[in-house]
Design a protein around this motif. Structure first.
Motif, PDB file in Angstrom:
ATOM      1  N   VAL A 186      -2.156  -4.484  26.169  1.00  0.00           N
ATOM      2  CA  VAL A 186      -2.590  -5.246  27.345  1.00  0.00           C
ATOM      3  C   VAL A 186      -2.740  -6.725  26.991  1.00  0.00           C
ATOM      4  CG1 VAL A 186      -4.475  -5.550  28.989  1.00  0.00           C
ATOM      5  CG2 VAL A 186      -3.696  -3.255  28.414  1.00  0.00           C
ATOM      6  N   VAL A 187      -3.298  -6.999  25.826  1.00  0.00           N
ATOM      7  CA  VAL A 187      -3.425  -8.381  25.368  1.00  0.00           C
ATOM      8  C   VAL A 187      -2.043  -9.002  25.172  1.00  0.00           C
ATOM      9  CG1 VAL A 187      -4.161  -9.805  23.427  1.00  0.00           C
ATOM     10  CG2 VAL A 187      -5.692  -8.066  24.328  1.00  0.00           C
ATOM     11  N   MET A 188      -1.110  -8.252  24.613  1.00  0.00           N
ATOM     12  CA  MET A 188       0.249  -8.754  24.430  1.00  0.00           C
ATOM     13  C   MET A 188       0.874  -9.120  25.774  1.00  0.00           C
ATOM     14  SD  MET A 188       3.594  -6.830  22.822  1.00  0.00           S
ATOM     15  CE  MET A 188       2.927  -6.809  21.162  1.00  0.00           C
ATOM     16  N   ALA A 189       0.684  -8.266  26.783  1.00  0.00           N
ATOM     17  CA  ALA A 189       1.221  -8.563  28.108  1.00  0.00           C
ATOM     18  C   ALA A 189       0.555  -9.789  28.710  1.00  0.00           C
ATOM     19  CB  ALA A 189       1.029  -7.353  29.026  1.00  0.00           C
ATOM     20  N   ALA A 190      -0.759  -9.936  28.504  1.00  0.00           N
ATOM     21  CA  ALA A 190      -1.488 -11.082  29.041  1.00  0.00           C
ATOM     22  C   ALA A 190      -1.003 -12.380  28.403  1.00  0.00           C
ATOM     23  CB  ALA A 190      -2.989 -10.900  28.810  1.00  0.00           C
ATOM     24  N   VAL A 191      -0.812 -12.365  27.092  1.00  0.00           N
ATOM     25  CA  VAL A 191      -0.355 -13.565  26.393  1.00  0.00           C
ATOM     26  C   VAL A 191       1.058 -13.937  26.834  1.00  0.00           C
ATOM     27  CG1 VAL A 191       0.286 -14.479  24.135  1.00  0.00           C
ATOM     28  CG2 VAL A 191      -1.852 -13.210  24.409  1.00  0.00           C
ATOM     29  N   SER A 192       1.934 -12.956  26.888  1.00  0.00           N
ATOM     30  CA  SER A 192       3.325 -13.230  27.232  1.00  0.00           C
ATOM     31  C   SER A 192       3.459 -13.772  28.655  1.00  0.00           C
ATOM     32  CB  SER A 192       4.159 -11.947  27.083  1.00  0.00           C
ATOM     33  OG  SER A 192       5.493 -12.160  27.483  1.00  0.00           O
ATOM     34  N   ALA A 193       2.776 -13.142  29.612  1.00  0.00           N
ATOM     35  CA  ALA A 193       2.911 -13.548  31.008  1.00  0.00           C
ATOM     36  C   ALA A 193       2.231 -14.882  31.292  1.00  0.00           C
ATOM     37  CB  ALA A 193       2.334 -12.463  31.920  1.00  0.00           C
ATOM     38  N   LEU A 232     -12.785  -7.160  32.960  1.00  0.00           N
ATOM     39  CA  LEU A 232     -11.886  -8.023  33.710  1.00  0.00           C
ATOM     40  C   LEU A 232     -12.110  -9.491  33.355  1.00  0.00           C
ATOM     41  CD1 LEU A 232     -12.066  -6.295  37.212  1.00  0.00           C
ATOM     42  CD2 LEU A 232     -10.375  -5.966  35.406  1.00  0.00           C
ATOM     43  N   MET A 233     -13.369  -9.866  33.127  1.00  0.00           N
ATOM     44  CA  MET A 233     -13.662 -11.245  32.728  1.00  0.00           C
ATOM     45  C   MET A 233     -13.032 -11.581  31.387  1.00  0.00           C
ATOM     46  SD  MET A 233     -17.653 -11.624  33.884  1.00  0.00           S
ATOM     47  CE  MET A 233     -17.802 -13.144  32.942  1.00  0.00           C
ATOM     48  N   GLN A 234     -13.139 -10.647  30.426  1.00  0.00           N
ATOM     49  CA  GLN A 234     -12.553 -10.883  29.111  1.00  0.00           C
ATOM     50  C   GLN A 234     -11.038 -10.994  29.199  1.00  0.00           C
ATOM     51  OE1 GLN A 234     -14.145 -11.136  25.628  1.00  0.00           O
ATOM     52  NE2 GLN A 234     -12.210 -12.193  25.934  1.00  0.00           N
ATOM     53  N   LEU A 235     -10.432 -10.161  30.012  1.00  0.00           N
ATOM     54  CA  LEU A 235      -8.984 -10.210  30.182  1.00  0.00           C
ATOM     55  C   LEU A 235      -8.556 -11.526  30.838  1.00  0.00           C
ATOM     56  CD1 LEU A 235      -6.348  -8.659  29.830  1.00  0.00           C
ATOM     57  CD2 LEU A 235      -6.747  -7.596  32.053  1.00  0.00           C
ATOM     58  N   LEU A 236      -9.319 -11.987  31.812  1.00  0.00           N
ATOM     59  CA  LEU A 236      -8.995 -13.247  32.470  1.00  0.00           C
ATOM     60  C   LEU A 236      -9.144 -14.425  31.508  1.00  0.00           C
ATOM     61  CD1 LEU A 236      -8.248 -14.707  35.085  1.00  0.00           C
ATOM     62  CD2 LEU A 236     -10.689 -14.784  35.649  1.00  0.00           C
ATOM     63  N   ILE A 237     -10.140 -14.386  30.629  1.00  0.00           N
ATOM     64  CA  ILE A 237     -10.323 -15.453  29.647  1.00  0.00           C
ATOM     65  C   ILE A 237      -9.113 -15.547  28.720  1.00  0.00           C
ATOM     66  CG2 ILE A 237     -11.664 -16.101  27.601  1.00  0.00           C
ATOM     67  CD1 ILE A 237     -14.153 -15.203  29.081  1.00  0.00           C
ATOM     68  N   ILE A 238      -8.583 -14.399  28.310  1.00  0.00           N
ATOM     69  CA  ILE A 238      -7.384 -14.392  27.465  1.00  0.00           C
ATOM     70  C   ILE A 238      -6.215 -15.067  28.178  1.00  0.00           C
ATOM     71  CG2 ILE A 238      -5.687 -12.907  26.334  1.00  0.00           C
ATOM     72  CD1 ILE A 238      -7.938 -10.872  25.918  1.00  0.00           C
ATOM     73  N   CYS A 239      -6.018 -14.719  29.442  1.00  0.00           N
ATOM     74  CA  CYS A 239      -4.906 -15.292  30.197  1.00  0.00           C
ATOM     75  C   CYS A 239      -5.062 -16.804  30.359  1.00  0.00           C
ATOM     76  CB  CYS A 239      -4.822 -14.621  31.570  1.00  0.00           C
ATOM     77  SG  CYS A 239      -4.474 -12.852  31.518  1.00  0.00           S
ATOM     78  N   LEU A 240      -6.249 -17.262  30.688  1.00  0.00           N
ATOM     79  CA  LEU A 240      -6.476 -18.691  30.878  1.00  0.00           C
ATOM     80  C   LEU A 240      -6.349 -19.454  29.557  1.00  0.00           C
ATOM     81  CD1 LEU A 240      -9.508 -18.605  33.346  1.00  0.00           C
ATOM     82  CD2 LEU A 240      -7.095 -18.999  33.890  1.00  0.00           C
ATOM     83  N   THR A 241      -6.779 -18.836  28.467  1.00  0.00           N
ATOM     84  CA  THR A 241      -6.694 -19.488  27.155  1.00  0.00           C
ATOM     85  C   THR A 241      -5.258 -19.796  26.782  1.00  0.00           C
ATOM     86  OG1 THR A 241      -8.723 -18.401  26.407  1.00  0.00           O
ATOM     87  CG2 THR A 241      -7.239 -19.245  24.711  1.00  0.00           C
ATOM     88  N   PHE A 242      -4.370 -18.832  26.963  1.00  0.00           N
ATOM     89  CA  PHE A 242      -2.984 -19.051  26.558  1.00  0.00           C
ATOM     90  C   PHE A 242      -2.204 -19.845  27.601  1.00  0.00           C
ATOM     91  CE2 PHE A 242      -4.188 -16.085  23.391  1.00  0.00           C
ATOM     92  CZ  PHE A 242      -3.376 -16.385  22.312  1.00  0.00           C
ATOM     93  N   ALA A 243      -2.696 -19.912  28.819  1.00  0.00           N
ATOM     94  CA  ALA A 243      -2.119 -20.849  29.776  1.00  0.00           C
ATOM     95  C   ALA A 243      -2.434 -22.287  29.355  1.00  0.00           C
ATOM     96  CB  ALA A 243      -2.645 -20.568  31.176  1.00  0.00           C
ATOM     97  N   CYS A 244      -3.646 -22.519  28.871  1.00  0.00           N
ATOM     98  CA  CYS A 244      -4.007 -23.846  28.341  1.00  0.00           C
ATOM     99  C   CYS A 244      -3.163 -24.188  27.116  1.00  0.00           C
ATOM    100  CB  CYS A 244      -5.489 -23.887  27.981  1.00  0.00           C
ATOM    101  SG  CYS A 244      -6.609 -23.777  29.394  1.00  0.00           S
ATOM    102  N   LEU A 245      -2.955 -23.210  26.247  1.00  0.00           N
ATOM    103  CA  LEU A 245      -2.121 -23.441  25.070  1.00  0.00           C
ATOM    104  C   LEU A 245      -0.693 -23.785  25.468  1.00  0.00           C
ATOM    105  CD1 LEU A 245      -1.823 -23.377  21.976  1.00  0.00           C
ATOM    106  CD2 LEU A 245      -1.326 -20.927  22.161  1.00  0.00           C
ATOM    107  N   ALA A 246      -0.199 -23.163  26.531  1.00  0.00           N
ATOM    108  CA  ALA A 246       1.156 -23.455  26.996  1.00  0.00           C
ATOM    109  C   ALA A 246       1.292 -24.911  27.427  1.00  0.00           C
ATOM    110  CB  ALA A 246       1.513 -22.519  28.153  1.00  0.00           C
ATOM    111  N   VAL A 247       0.315 -25.416  28.158  1.00  0.00           N
ATOM    112  CA  VAL A 247       0.366 -26.811  28.590  1.00  0.00           C
ATOM    113  C   VAL A 247       0.290 -27.747  27.392  1.00  0.00           C
ATOM    114  CG1 VAL A 247      -0.765 -28.572  29.993  1.00  0.00           C
ATOM    115  CG2 VAL A 247      -0.631 -26.224  30.825  1.00  0.00           C
ATOM    116  N   ALA A 248      -0.591 -27.433  26.448  1.00  0.00           N
ATOM    117  CA  ALA A 248      -0.743 -28.282  25.265  1.00  0.00           C
ATOM    118  C   ALA A 248       0.557 -28.345  24.463  1.00  0.00           C
ATOM    119  CB  ALA A 248      -1.889 -27.760  24.398  1.00  0.00           C
ATOM    120  N   VAL A 249       1.202 -27.215  24.272  1.00  0.00           N
ATOM    121  CA  VAL A 249       2.459 -27.188  23.517  1.00  0.00           C
ATOM    122  C   VAL A 249       3.551 -27.947  24.263  1.00  0.00           C
ATOM    123  CG1 VAL A 249       4.281 -25.670  22.642  1.00  0.00           C
ATOM    124  CG2 VAL A 249       1.889 -25.046  22.332  1.00  0.00           C
TER     125      VAL A 249
END
Length: 267
Positions: free
Chosen positions: A82-89, A158-175
């Motif tokens: 699930v974490v892998m899917a969250a990071v990828s998407a 659900l909160m923890q899962l959403l935090i993972i998604c938002l974290t890697f969305a921020c990383l995407a913008v930074a990269v």
């Protein structure tokens, strides 16, 4: 006073004050949702392909149907998938969107010249990509619950899962703000993001990693979040320290993405 001219009522104001909540990031989220609605099948297949293949293969070889989540390797594995899917998407589409439109199409220049703040520009894209990653990973979770029984879904999960998604969305913008092109983003993804999904407790415990590698893995932005998500869905109780660590990574990467976006806008 001349006839036909009315005076404002007592207590009323002719000047409209600034809104209490600024929603200029909302059109960005809606625009991203419209794109995903037209191409939903591409994003769905791309986001679910890898984790579902892993899930089906391991389910066939580790007990078949309706395996108990607690005490089984498949139950340990599902939160990692699930974490892998969250990071990828959350990460892949957004980093490609920003990089291609900044370096090749120059569409990002129109965003940067628009009368919108850096905060709203960043927030809109992070929320849009995070929401997409959240829905994709939630679909993986619901599919996995057909093969593994005993998962406990809660608001904290659900909160923890959403935090993972938002974290890697921020990383995407930074990269995307520092990448020179799609080859740079691909190199960063292959060297940093993709290995991170394997060394953060997704497929095996971090404690089994040797020496310094095991200690270093605990400081990656995905480890505490993965462990906390697994504890929440298997036992119903996570650890506040893990939650705070993942929340700190979200705040830190959001700040980095904001500073890089402001630097790129002033460049």
């Amino acid at each position: 006073m001349p006839a036909g001219v009315s005076t404002p009522m007592a207590g009323s104001s002719l000047e409209a004050g600034p809104p209490l909540i600024c929603l200029d990031w909302l059109p960005i989220v809606l625009a991203m949702c419209l794109v995903w609605r037209r191409r939903w099948w591409r994003f769905l297949i791309g986001g679910l392909n890898r984790p579902l293949i892993f899930l089906v293969i391991f389910a066939w070889n580790l007990g078949g149907r309706a395996v108990a989540g607690t005490g089984s390797y498949l139950g340990f594995l599902v939160p990692g998938l699930v974490v892998m899917a969250a990071v990828s998407a959350s990460y892949a589409d957004l980093v490609n969107w920003f990089t291609l439109r900044r370096t090749h199409m120059r569409v990002l220049d129109e965003y940067l010249l628009a009368p919108i703040s850096n905060r709203s520009l960043l927030l809109g894209h992070v929320l849009g990509a995070g929401f997409k990653g959240f829905l994709t990973s939630l679909l993986v979770f619901l599919t996995a619950s057909l093969l593994v029984r005993g998962f406990q879904f809660s608001v904290f999960c659900l909160m923890q899962l959403l935090i993972i998604c938002l974290t890697f969305a921020c990383l995407a913008v930074a990269v995307a703000m520092v990448a020179g092109g799609d080859k740079d983003t691909l190199m960063f993804t292959n060297l940093i993001v993709f290995p991170m999904t394997f060394f953060c407790g997704t497929f095996f415990p971090v404690e089994h990693l040797p020496g310094l590698l095991g200690r270093f893995s605990w400081w990656l932005p995905l480890t505490a979040a993965t462990y906390n998500l697994r504890a929440l869905v298997l036992t119903g109780a996570g650890k506040p320290g893990w939650f705070l660590q993942s929340l700190s990574w979200l705040a830190g990467l959001y700040l980095v993405a904001y500073l890089l976006l402001r630097w790129r806008r002033e460049d």
